[in-house]
Design an enzyme around this catalytic site. Structure first.
Site, PDB file in Angstrom:
ATOM      1  N   GLY A 165       0.768  -1.224  -0.048  1.00  0.00           N
ATOM      2  CA  GLY A 165       0.043  -0.156   0.085  1.00  0.00           C
ATOM      3  C   GLY A 165       0.633   1.131  -0.031  1.00  0.00           C
ATOM      4  CB  ALA A 166       4.215   1.789  -0.850  1.00  0.00           C
ATOM      5  NE  ARG A 215      -4.348   6.303  -1.462  1.00  0.00           N
ATOM      6  CZ  ARG A 215      -4.993   6.143  -0.478  1.00  0.00           C
ATOM      7  NH1 ARG A 215      -5.083   7.347   0.050  1.00  0.00           N
ATOM      8  NH2 ARG A 215      -6.052   5.277  -0.173  1.00  0.00           N
ATOM      9  CG  ASN A 264       1.806   1.540   4.952  1.00  0.00           C
ATOM     10  OD1 ASN A 264       1.938   1.984   5.798  1.00  0.00           O
ATOM     11  ND2 ASN A 264       1.041   1.764   3.780  1.00  0.00           N
ATOM     12  CE1 TYR A 298      -6.719   1.628  11.316  1.00  0.00           C
ATOM     13  CE2 TYR A 298      -6.245   2.753  13.537  1.00  0.00           C
ATOM     14  CZ  TYR A 298      -6.067   2.409  12.176  1.00  0.00           C
ATOM     15  OH  TYR A 298      -4.881   3.063  11.684  1.00  0.00           O
ATOM     16  CB  ALA A 342     -10.478  -5.533  17.054  1.00  0.00           C
TER      17      ALA A 342
HETATM   18  P1  NAP Z   1      -3.813   6.318   3.445  1.00  0.00           P
HETATM   19  O1  NAP Z   1      -3.287   7.670   3.128  1.00  0.00           O
HETATM   20  O2  NAP Z   1      -5.208   6.123   3.540  1.00  0.00           O
HETATM   21  O3  NAP Z   1      -3.256   5.153   2.758  1.00  0.00           O
HETATM   22  C1  NAP Z   1      -3.550   3.943   2.614  1.00  0.00           C
HETATM   23  C2  NAP Z   1      -2.766   3.220   1.809  1.00  0.00           C
HETATM   24  O4  NAP Z   1      -3.144   1.596   2.132  1.00  0.00           O
HETATM   25  C3  NAP Z   1      -2.866   3.404   0.411  1.00  0.00           C
HETATM   26  O5  NAP Z   1      -1.773   3.257  -0.330  1.00  0.00           O
HETATM   27  C4  NAP Z   1      -3.936   2.355  -0.141  1.00  0.00           C
HETATM   28  O6  NAP Z   1      -3.710   1.899  -1.292  1.00  0.00           O
HETATM   29  C5  NAP Z   1      -3.529   1.043   0.964  1.00  0.00           C
HETATM   30  N1  NAP Z   1      -4.545   0.088   0.935  1.00  0.00           N
HETATM   31  C6  NAP Z   1      -5.724   0.308   1.422  1.00  0.00           C
HETATM   32  N2  NAP Z   1      -6.310  -0.773   1.160  1.00  0.00           N
HETATM   33  C7  NAP Z   1      -5.723  -1.651   0.463  1.00  0.00           C
HETATM   34  C8  NAP Z   1      -5.704  -3.078   0.047  1.00  0.00           C
HETATM   35  N3  NAP Z   1      -6.878  -3.539   0.097  1.00  0.00           N
HETATM   36  N4  NAP Z   1      -4.593  -3.680  -0.740  1.00  0.00           N
HETATM   37  C9  NAP Z   1      -3.532  -3.020  -0.731  1.00  0.00           C
HETATM   38  N5  NAP Z   1      -3.307  -1.806  -0.387  1.00  0.00           N
HETATM   39  C10 NAP Z   1      -4.487  -1.111   0.199  1.00  0.00           C
HETATM   40  O7  NAP Z   1      -3.442   5.872   5.030  1.00  0.00           O
HETATM   41  P2  NAP Z   1      -2.104   6.169   5.829  1.00  0.00           P
HETATM   42  O8  NAP Z   1      -2.441   7.193   6.921  1.00  0.00           O
HETATM   43  O9  NAP Z   1      -0.854   6.229   4.803  1.00  0.00           O
HETATM   44  O10 NAP Z   1      -2.153   4.774   6.597  1.00  0.00           O
HETATM   45  C11 NAP Z   1      -1.047   3.699   6.207  1.00  0.00           C
HETATM   46  C12 NAP Z   1      -1.009   2.765   7.284  1.00  0.00           C
HETATM   47  O11 NAP Z   1      -0.791   3.565   8.651  1.00  0.00           O
HETATM   48  C13 NAP Z   1      -2.150   2.241   7.507  1.00  0.00           C
HETATM   49  O12 NAP Z   1      -2.049   0.891   8.146  1.00  0.00           O
HETATM   50  C14 NAP Z   1      -2.634   2.834   8.980  1.00  0.00           C
HETATM   51  O13 NAP Z   1      -3.574   2.210   9.780  1.00  0.00           O
HETATM   52  C15 NAP Z   1      -1.555   3.319   9.703  1.00  0.00           C
HETATM   53  N6  NAP Z   1      -1.741   4.497  10.617  1.00  0.00           N
HETATM   54  C16 NAP Z   1      -1.942   5.713  10.264  1.00  0.00           C
HETATM   55  C17 NAP Z   1      -2.034   6.359  10.964  1.00  0.00           C
HETATM   56  C18 NAP Z   1      -2.450   8.038  10.651  1.00  0.00           C
HETATM   57  O14 NAP Z   1      -2.657   9.041  11.319  1.00  0.00           O
HETATM   58  N7  NAP Z   1      -2.615   8.376   9.254  1.00  0.00           N
HETATM   59  C19 NAP Z   1      -2.109   6.477  12.388  1.00  0.00           C
HETATM   60  C20 NAP Z   1      -2.158   5.081  12.659  1.00  0.00           C
HETATM   61  C21 NAP Z   1      -1.660   4.079  11.855  1.00  0.00           C
HETATM   62  P3  NAP Z   1      -4.454   2.367  -2.666  1.00  0.00           P
HETATM   63  O15 NAP Z   1      -4.420   3.898  -2.663  1.00  0.00           O
HETATM   64  O16 NAP Z   1      -3.947   1.731  -3.998  1.00  0.00           O
HETATM   65  O17 NAP Z   1      -5.787   1.925  -2.513  1.00  0.00           O
END
Ligand code: NAP
Length: 249
Positions: free
Chosen positions: A14-15, A17, A92, A157, A159
């Protein structure tokens, strides 16, 4: 003592963005060749590929829904066929579907658990064989402080992220004798598309409670992943490293 990743290969799920993108670019900057997966963001993923190549590293992209176990196996087989090894796996890919439990449908539960937790099983299982054979490897799972602290409106989430911590510790115990390390990086509130969809007032309230006084940047998370991926972290396994400006302590 340079935290160099020269000669290493990495896969970040999921990289295209967000945090995954920052991790992919950071690992490449540190010297690794980097493969990434995406679900929907093809154009963004190709941009990441070009940016990695512009740094003089090799890059691969794969369209792969992280929920699909057979596809995970195929992605890792392709990387090992192309590059001969896999040193770093960053799980990720993740989603939120927030709502109070009274309103949460079974689909919202299943989608979040499958995307955030089953995906970790899929890619970790596929990476175990090459890493055990190499007798080295670093798996880093992107959790969340919510997996430790809980959060109203995020039972699904939290869980998934708490499950990830148990999974990580168990796998760290299984693989330790082969020098394969498994850790969690647990971000707090990081600016990305995921958090942009929260209401302004909620974001302001969260920021007010952060000891370091600001939201995190995606690069703050990437730096922690870089460290755990490096040989300098060789004696660290089974930990949850909070990257949260002090939100959880
Ligand atoms: P984001 O901007 O919404 O990006 C999510 C990423 O996950 C995107 O690259 C997306 O790919 C990919 N993804 C979603 N569903 C997928 C699937 N079924 N198969 C493959 N890829 C998938 O979120 P983020 O903030 O960067 O979050 C990244 C990680 O950090 C997540 O695990 C999230 O739970 C964790 N996190 C984030 C925060 C925060 O504050 N932002 C805090 C704690 C943890 P596509 O665009 O190609 O769909």
């Amino acid at each position: 003592m340079s935290f160099s990743l020269a000669g290493k290969t990495a896969l970040v799920t999921g990289a295209g963005r967000g945090i995954g993108r920052a991790i992919a670019l950071h690992l490449a900057e540190a010297g690794a060749d980097v493969a990434i997966t995406y679900a929907r963001s093809e154009a963004a993923a190709l941009e990441v590929k070009q940016a990695v190549e512009a740094m003089g590293r090799k890059a691969l992209t794969f369209q792969a829904d992280a929920v699909d176990g057979a596809r995970a196996e195929a992605v890792i087989t392709a990387i090992v066929a192309e590059w001969g090894r896999l040193d770093i796996l960053v799980n990720n890919a993740g989603i939120t579907q927030d709502t109070l439990i009274l309103r949460m449908g079974e689909q919202q539960w299943d989608d979040v658990i499958d995307t955030n937790l089953k995906s970790v099983f899929n890619y970790s299982k596929a990476a175990v064989k090459p890493m055990m054979k190499q007798r080295s490897g670093s798996m880093i799972n992107i959790g969340s402080i919510v997996g430790v602290n809980g959060n109203a409106g995020q039972t699904n989430y939290s869980a998934s992220k708490a499950g990830m911590i148990g999974f990580t510790k168990s796998l760290a115990k299984e693989l330790g004798s082969r020098s394969v390390r498994v850790n969690v990086v647990a971000p707090g509130y990081i600016k990305s598309d995921m958090t942009d969809k929260l209401p302004e007032a909620t974001l302001a309230a969260i920021t007010a409670g952060i000891p370091l006084g600001r939201a995190g940047e995606t690069d703050d998370v990437a730096a922690a992943v870089h460290f755990l991926a490096s040989d300098e972290a060789r004696y660290i396994t089974g930990v949850v490293l909070h990257v949260d400006g002090g939100m959880v302590m």
